[in-house]
Design an enzyme around this catalytic site. Structure first.
Site, mmCIF file in Angstrom:
data_model
loop_
_atom_site.group_PDB
_atom_site.id
_atom_site.type_symbol
_atom_site.label_atom_id
_atom_site.label_comp_id
_atom_site.label_asym_id
_atom_site.label_seq_id
_atom_site.Cartn_x
_atom_site.Cartn_y
_atom_site.Cartn_z
ATOM 1 N N HIS A 208 -13.858 27.339 -3.589
ATOM 2 C CA HIS A 208 -12.650 27.483 -3.885
ATOM 3 C C HIS A 208 -12.254 28.890 -4.348
ATOM 4 O O HIS A 208 -10.862 29.362 -4.202
ATOM 5 C CB HIS A 208 -12.127 26.520 -5.318
ATOM 6 C CG HIS A 208 -11.068 26.909 -6.000
ATOM 7 N ND1 HIS A 208 -9.819 26.752 -5.538
ATOM 8 C CD2 HIS A 208 -10.904 26.920 -7.351
ATOM 9 C CE1 HIS A 208 -8.962 27.168 -6.648
ATOM 10 N NE2 HIS A 208 -9.671 27.198 -7.712
ATOM 11 N N ASP B 116 -13.795 21.655 -8.913
ATOM 12 C CA ASP B 116 -13.730 22.910 -8.339
ATOM 13 C C ASP B 116 -15.086 23.076 -7.542
ATOM 14 O O ASP B 116 -15.950 23.142 -8.340
ATOM 15 C CB ASP B 116 -13.469 24.118 -9.128
ATOM 16 C CG ASP B 116 -12.229 23.996 -10.052
ATOM 17 O OD1 ASP B 116 -11.750 24.787 -10.859
ATOM 18 O OD2 ASP B 116 -11.195 23.411 -9.484
ATOM 19 N N HIS C 133 -10.030 17.229 -11.631
ATOM 20 C CA HIS C 133 -10.573 17.432 -10.575
ATOM 21 C C HIS C 133 -11.759 18.181 -10.441
ATOM 22 O O HIS C 133 -12.089 18.814 -11.456
ATOM 23 C CB HIS C 133 -9.597 17.873 -9.689
ATOM 24 C CG HIS C 133 -9.040 19.303 -10.114
ATOM 25 N ND1 HIS C 133 -8.001 19.719 -11.005
ATOM 26 C CD2 HIS C 133 -9.534 20.883 -9.666
ATOM 27 C CE1 HIS C 133 -8.007 21.021 -11.231
ATOM 28 N NE2 HIS C 133 -9.003 21.489 -10.513
ATOM 29 N N HIS D 243 -6.543 19.909 -6.329
ATOM 30 C CA HIS D 243 -6.706 20.696 -7.705
ATOM 31 C C HIS D 243 -5.484 19.904 -8.657
ATOM 32 O O HIS D 243 -5.012 20.721 -9.260
ATOM 33 C CB HIS D 243 -6.555 22.100 -7.800
ATOM 34 C CG HIS D 243 -7.690 22.687 -7.063
ATOM 35 N ND1 HIS D 243 -8.873 23.378 -7.574
ATOM 36 C CD2 HIS D 243 -7.868 23.005 -5.521
ATOM 37 C CE1 HIS D 243 -9.662 23.682 -6.907
ATOM 38 N NE2 HIS D 243 -9.087 23.522 -5.268
ATOM 39 N N TRP E 243 1.046 -1.038 -0.013
ATOM 40 C CA TRP E 243 -0.085 -0.221 -0.068
ATOM 41 C C TRP E 243 0.888 1.276 0.067
ATOM 42 O O TRP E 243 2.115 0.997 0.321
ATOM 43 C CB TRP E 243 -1.010 -0.050 1.250
ATOM 44 C CG TRP E 243 -0.593 -0.167 2.445
ATOM 45 C CD1 TRP E 243 0.848 -0.792 3.012
ATOM 46 C CD2 TRP E 243 -1.307 0.040 3.778
ATOM 47 N NE1 TRP E 243 0.727 -0.912 4.353
ATOM 48 C CE2 TRP E 243 -0.368 -0.373 4.830
ATOM 49 C CE3 TRP E 243 -2.508 0.305 4.170
ATOM 50 C CZ2 TRP E 243 -0.945 -0.422 6.167
ATOM 51 C CZ3 TRP E 243 -2.870 0.230 5.437
ATOM 52 C CH2 TRP E 243 -1.925 0.052 6.534
HETATM 53 O O1 23J Z 1 -8.871 25.722 -9.872
HETATM 54 C C1 23J Z 1 -7.694 25.287 -10.595
HETATM 55 O O2 23J Z 1 -7.322 24.401 -10.719
HETATM 56 C C2 23J Z 1 -7.331 26.408 -11.148
HETATM 57 O O3 23J Z 1 -7.335 26.584 -12.529
HETATM 58 C C3 23J Z 1 -6.826 27.893 -10.570
HETATM 59 C C4 23J Z 1 -6.438 27.485 -9.408
HETATM 60 C C5 23J Z 1 -5.864 28.697 -8.549
HETATM 61 C C6 23J Z 1 -5.822 29.880 -9.226
HETATM 62 C C7 23J Z 1 -6.224 30.077 -10.641
HETATM 63 C C8 23J Z 1 -6.437 28.897 -11.317
HETATM 64 S S1 23J Z 1 -6.866 29.106 -13.050
HETATM 65 MN MN MN Z 2 -9.155 23.873 -9.710
#
Ligand code: 23J
Ligand code: MN
Length: 257
Positions: free
Chosen positions: A79, A75, A73, A69, A61
């Site tokens: 977020h 969002d 994935h 992210h 394991w």
């Molecule tokens: O949520 C995400 O994976 C993502 O694309 C993102 C995350 C944080 C800042 C900008 C972006 S653009």
């Molecule tokens: Mn994301």
């Protein structure tokens, strides 16, 4: 015959196909690269706990190290600052986990211009052929970008000016959030915003407007060419990370043959 019995029969007879839309998750899976001074997520890594050895003679394991992210994935609204008081990934409603899905094919436009931006007119032109995007449906943007998934440099497609990947314009993100009621917006690229979206107003408008509206995001999808423009059902399986802003997810579609 009950509805679920009919579904099981349809699955058994291949009248309904299960299409996996999830990219394989490995240490080489590309992850978003935000510019300094911003922090970035980690890629996946596996740490052996035991492998049929003294630490575990009959079992193997691993510990997994990943960001919320990373890879294909979800969002969640929480977020983004505009959705900060919204749902976290552990409380996503079932109506969004299993929902109708529509696909807008812009592969030709993206092949001609990797910085292609989806505009409201692209959605209304699609609706003229397929009907209005149903309330509560997932809207997936088919760009063909998943063909690049095994080449991180091509997938992120960045030069000295930043990444060049397709996505919605600020107006399209605002319009989708205000004029339609989608469960979420899904893409083949590394994030739901276009590569240049850091310089848009507001920055990263897909996150800004869609997560503010309580819609979700899905990233790094593949096999969208196996889906019809309408009529399929999407199943999204994030980890119910308590307080999480997102989660690596197994995503698949039920498609009538
Ligand atoms: O949520 C995400 O994976 C993502 O694309 C993102 C995350 C944080 C800042 C900008 C972006 S653009
Ligand atoms: Mn994301």
């Amino acid at each position: 015959m009950s509805v679920l019995s009919a579904l099981v029969a349809a699955l058994g007879s291949a009248d309904v196909e299960v299409v996996d839309l999830t990219a394989p998750l490995s240490p080489s899976t590309p992850v978003l690269q935000l510019p300094p001074p911003f922090a970035n997520t980690i890629p996946l890594s596996l740490e052996t706990v035991s492998a049929f050895d003294d630490a575990g003679p009959a079992w193997r394991w691993n510990n997994i190290h990943t960001g919320e992210h990373t890879g294909t994935h979800l969002d969640a609204p929480a977020h983004w600052i505009t959705g900060r008081d919204g749902e976290t990934v552990d409380v996503i409603p079932p109506s969004k986990l299993v929902a109708p899905v529509v696909v807008i094919d812009v592969r030709a436009q993206v092949a001609a211009n990797p910085d292609f931006l989806l505009e409201p007119e692209h959605v209304t032109a699609w609706e003229a052929h397929h009907g209005r995007v149903p309330d509560g449906a997932w809207l997936l943007l088919q760009t063909g970008w998943s063909a690049r998934q095994d080449d991180a440099a091509a997938f992120l497609n960045a030069d000295q000016n930043g990444p060049h990947t397709p996505g919605p314009s600020a107006e399209a993100a605002r319009w989708l959030a205000s004029e339609r009621t989608i469960a979420g917006f899904g893409v083949e690229t590394v994030g739901i915003d276009a590569g240049a979206a850091g310089g848009f107003e507001p920055p990263f408008p897909a996150h800004h407007y869609l997560l503010e509206a309580g819609s979700y995001g899905l990233t790094q999808l593949r096999n969208l060419e196996r889906l019809p423009a309408t009529g399929a059902v999407l199943v999204v399986s994030p980890l119910p990370i308590v307080g999480g802003t997102g989660s690596p997810s197994r995503v698949f579609a039920l498609v009538e043959k």
